[in-house]
Structure formats: structure tokens, C-alpha cells
Design a protein around this motif. Structure first.
Motif, PDB file in Angstrom:
ATOM      1  N   ALA A   1      -7.644  -0.878   4.707  1.00  0.00           N
ATOM      2  CA  ALA A   1      -7.976  -0.557   6.084  1.00  0.00           C
ATOM      3  C   ALA A   1      -8.635   0.819   6.203  1.00  0.00           C
ATOM      4  O   ALA A   1      -8.977   1.262   7.304  1.00  0.00           O
ATOM      5  N   GLY A   2      -8.810   1.505   5.065  1.00  0.00           N
ATOM      6  CA  GLY A   2      -9.462   2.814   5.064  1.00  0.00           C
ATOM      7  C   GLY A   2      -8.533   3.974   5.344  1.00  0.00           C
ATOM      8  O   GLY A   2      -8.995   5.092   5.576  1.00  0.00           O
ATOM      9  N   GLU A   3      -7.227   3.744   5.271  1.00  0.00           N
ATOM     10  CA  GLU A   3      -6.254   4.800   5.560  1.00  0.00           C
ATOM     11  C   GLU A   3      -5.658   5.348   4.264  1.00  0.00           C
ATOM     12  O   GLU A   3      -5.333   4.579   3.360  1.00  0.00           O
TER      13      GLU A   3
ATOM     14  N   GLY B   1      -1.352   0.949   7.781  1.00  0.00           N
ATOM     15  CA  GLY B   1      -0.191   1.673   7.290  1.00  0.00           C
ATOM     16  C   GLY B   1       0.409   1.135   6.015  1.00  0.00           C
ATOM     17  O   GLY B   1       1.480   1.579   5.597  1.00  0.00           O
ATOM     18  N   ALA B   2      -0.273   0.193   5.345  1.00  0.00           N
ATOM     19  CA  ALA B   2       0.275  -0.405   4.128  1.00  0.00           C
ATOM     20  C   ALA B   2      -0.075   0.429   2.904  1.00  0.00           C
ATOM     21  O   ALA B   2      -1.212   0.884   2.750  1.00  0.00           O
TER      22      ALA B   2
ATOM     23  N   ILE C   1      11.592  -4.976  -5.693  1.00  0.00           N
ATOM     24  CA  ILE C   1      10.290  -4.471  -5.268  1.00  0.00           C
ATOM     25  C   ILE C   1      10.201  -3.009  -5.695  1.00  0.00           C
ATOM     26  O   ILE C   1      11.006  -2.178  -5.264  1.00  0.00           O
ATOM     27  N   GLY C   2       9.251  -2.716  -6.555  1.00  0.00           N
ATOM     28  CA  GLY C   2       9.115  -1.365  -7.074  1.00  0.00           C
ATOM     29  C   GLY C   2       7.734  -0.802  -6.807  1.00  0.00           C
ATOM     30  O   GLY C   2       6.798  -1.068  -7.565  1.00  0.00           O
ATOM     31  N   PRO C   3       7.565  -0.044  -5.742  1.00  0.00           N
ATOM     32  CA  PRO C   3       6.256   0.570  -5.495  1.00  0.00           C
ATOM     33  C   PRO C   3       5.859   1.503  -6.637  1.00  0.00           C
ATOM     34  O   PRO C   3       6.705   2.181  -7.209  1.00  0.00           O
TER      35      PRO C   3
ATOM     36  N   ALA D   1       5.259   0.346   1.859  1.00  0.00           N
ATOM     37  CA  ALA D   1       5.292  -0.621   0.756  1.00  0.00           C
ATOM     38  C   ALA D   1       5.680  -2.000   1.267  1.00  0.00           C
ATOM     39  O   ALA D   1       5.141  -3.021   0.819  1.00  0.00           O
ATOM     40  N   GLY D   2       6.622  -2.032   2.200  1.00  0.00           N
ATOM     41  CA  GLY D   2       7.070  -3.304   2.748  1.00  0.00           C
ATOM     42  C   GLY D   2       5.962  -4.060   3.451  1.00  0.00           C
ATOM     43  O   GLY D   2       5.931  -5.300   3.445  1.00  0.00           O
TER      44      GLY D   2
END
Length: 365
Positions: free
Chosen positions: A263-265, A302-303, A129-131, A274-275
Motif C-alpha cells: 500500500a506504499g506505507e 498498516g500491514a 506466526i513468526g514475523p 503482522a496480523g
């Protein structure tokens, strides 16, 4: 290689010598220690492998190869970060025993890759997994915030100055200069480009009309070779912005923008953020072909939305190096192998995914 402290180092995860030993094993049938990986002792196969592809996973691959060869006498693995497109071409052409790719095989690539695998099929095995970090070099600007629409306009040439109202409106109080933006993209075919443009096409459809592709399609901008080349360009050039995997951003100590999610954040890139996006990804492949679909519009609080999964492309059967490939893939998909990613700027696979990869690797023949 330089190890980086990262948000991916989850509490309670410690890479120990015991895990490393039990992950790879040896020619001696020593029982695996309790809690060790499923790549049990005796799985190591002496022999050579040639592989190439994704530069996004190059740092992970270097570390895995070093650990694997250190425990498996006679094993020699050569992985070159030539880019995902080149890796797939080499696999299809028979010059790579397996390939690394930041995207699963496309519909037109899968049949060609299957032909390489006598009596089998080419598997897409998610392994890293590479953000993707959005990095920038603007003096005096910290904590830059951007949404998908603004990113799309920057990369399509509609926004050309750092003090453009669209950027200023999301960064109250920031001292944005009246300076030109140099938008850096990858040269050649790149799975990172494919994933970044897929993010833009899914989240900023009105502003991004170039679809998603491994090759950069939008006009303008500045091209750089490989993830390391992109990071070096941003590091050395004021006014630049780019997309690059987190491990390369951290190795070069680059500033990373917060990205607005569904979510607008405006979310900072961390292991946890990332998870949360990966947790919502779905496996769309069939059987042991584990291609994944990521929701770039995730509304999970928080994603961080720009993430990629890099795959190993390998034959389910029919490869003359099947035993060697299986042995190495068993190690890197093991609990211990995945834990080695924690301080390299990657995220270990969720165990629900990792267990499926292990099952697929175990069936290689």
C-alpha cells in the motif's frame, strides 16, 4: 527463558493457571474449566518425544514444553533447534517424532515424508506466526525505513554503503555513515531464509534473481548459525543488517527497520501489523494438510509484509508415537497454548486457522 513484552499481547488476553491446567489436563479425569482449551483433562500421555527443526519456533517450543511437562506427569519432550531443513531430514529419516519447519513440505519432500507415515500422510500444521524483523546496527540511526527493492539490492551486493542514495532517499534527515554494509544471512538450510527470499522474489522481482530457497543462494554477505547466531552477530557488529524472527530481535534488543508494504506505507512491526498480513493468508493444502500461502504484496493498510508461519510436520497416522504426538500438539494448538505465545514475540494463530489445526490434530491416529 526471558519473556519479552510484545505487541502481540492483545487486549483482554491473560494466561491464567486455570487455562494452563485445563489445556493439558492430567491422568485424573477432572473436567475442563469453562472457557478452557479443547485439550481436555485426561489427554496427557506419559512418554518421550524427540523432535527438531525450526529455530524460529524454538523460544515458543521451550515455553510449551516447560508448561506441558509441568502439568503432564511422565511426559518428556526434547526439541532441538537444528534448522528447518535438518528437522525435515530427521523426520523423513525416522529420528524425529515430529519436525518444526518454517516452510511447508516441498513437492519433492512430501512423498518422502509420507513414506514415513505407514498408511497415512505427513501433515503441515501451522502452529506459530513468526514475523521476520529486519534488524540493523548503525550508530545514531533510528527508525530506518526500507523498501523491498533496496533490501534486495543490499542482499545481492548491489548496494554496499549505508549512505547509498537508495537508502538515503527513504530516510530524510538520517545521519547515514559512509560505511560498508555487512549483510548477515543464515548458514545451512533455514525456513526463515526460505520465507525471507520468498518475500524478496515476490516483491522485488527485478532486483532479486535468486528465487527462494532454504539455503542462501546470493553471493557475498556474512553467514551466521541459527536465529540466535544471527541476532548475536548484529548485536556485536557495527554496520550489520539481518533478517531474524521478532522474538530473537526483542530478546537481543535490536533496532528494527520499518518496511514498505504494497500500500506504499512504511510499517512498523507490531502484533497488529503482522496480523493484518496473516489475515489475508490462504490455506492451499487439502483436507488436514494445512499449508498456507502468504501475500507478501499485501495492500492492506498498516500491514507488515514479512511474516512466516512455522509448521509442525507430523504423521496423520502410522507413527509409533502417535498418541504422544497428538497429546502434545493438542496442547500447543489449544486456546491456552496459543495464548502463551503472546509475550514471546510471536502471534497466536487466528481462531479460524487454529480451529482447523485442532481438527487435524484430533484425527491423528
Amino acid at each position: 527463558m526471558k519473556l519479552q513484552r510484545s505487541g502481540f499481547l492483545a487486549a483482554g488476553i491473560a494466561l491464567t493457571a486455570t487455562l494452563a491446567l485445563t489445556a493439558c489436563g492430567s491422568d485424573n479425569e477432572t473436567p475442563a474449566a469453562e472457557g478452557g482449551s479443547s485439550a481436555a483433562a485426561g489427554d496427557c500421555v506419559a512418554g518421550s518425544l524427540t523432535a527438531q527443526g525450526s529455530t524460529a519456533q524454538k523460544n515458543a517450543m521451550d515455553e510449551w514444553i516447560k508448561a506441558y511437562q509441568g502439568q503432564c506427569s511422565g511426559a518428556q519432550i526434547n526439541y532441538q533447534g537444528t534448522g528447518s531443513g535438518a528437522g525435515i531430514e530427521a523426520f523423513i529419516g525416522g529420528t524425529a517424532d515430529f519436525a518444526g519447519s518454517d516452510s511447508a513440505l516441498k513437492e519433492d519432500e512430501q512423498p518422502k515424508a509420507n513414506e514415513r507415515c505407514a498408511g497415512g500422510e505427513a501433515l503441515n500444521l501451522p502452529m506459530v506466526i513468526g514475523p521476520i524483523a529486519v534488524v540493523y546496527n548503525v550508530e545514531g540511526v533510528d527508525n530506518l525505513q526500507l523498501d523491498a527493492s533496496t533490501l534486495a539490492k543490499i542482499y545481492s551486493g548491489k548496494i554496499t554503503k549505508w549512505n547509498d542514495p537508495a537508502i538515503a532517499g527513504q530516510n530524510s534527515g538520517a545521519k547515514l555513515p559512509d560505511a560498508a554494509i555487512q549483510a548477515v544471512h543464515r548458514s545451512g538450510e533455514s525456513g526463515t531464509t526460505d520465507n525471507f527470499t520468498k518475500y524478496l522474489s515476490k516483491t522485488a522481482e527485478a532486483d532479486w534473481t535468486f528465487g527462494n530457497n532454504k539455503a542462501w543462494k546470493a553471493p557475498g554477505g556474512v553467514a551466521a548459525t541459527g536465529s540466535d547466531g544471527v541476532a548475536a552477530k548484529v548485536k556485536s557488529t557495527a554496520g550489520t543488517i539481518a533478517y531474524v524472527e521478532l522474538s530473537f530481535a526483542e530478546n537481543s534488543d535490536l533496532s528494527k527497520a520499518k518496511i514498505k508494504n504494497g500500500a506504499g506505507e512504511y510499517t512498523e512491526l507490531t502484533g497488529e501489523s503482522a496480523g493484518k498480513t496473516i489475515a489475508g493468508a490462504k490455506i492451499e493444502g487439502q483436507g488436514n494438510n494445512l499449508a498456507m500461502s502468504i501475500d507478501y504484496n499485501t495492500t492492506e493498510a498498516g500491514a507488515y509484509p514479512i511474516v512466516l508461519v512455522t509448521y509442525e510436520i507430523a504423521c496423520s497416522k502410522g507413527s509409533p508415537k502417535a498418541k504422544e504426538v497428538q497429546s502434545f500438539l493438542k496442547y500447543i494448538s489449544s486456546t491456552a497454548g496459543q495464548q502463551e505465545l503472546a509475550e514471546l514475540g510471536y502471534a497466536p494463530l487466528p481462531d479460524s486457522v487454529r480451529s482447523k489445526v485442532e481438527t487435524a490434530v484430533a484425527a491423528i491416529s
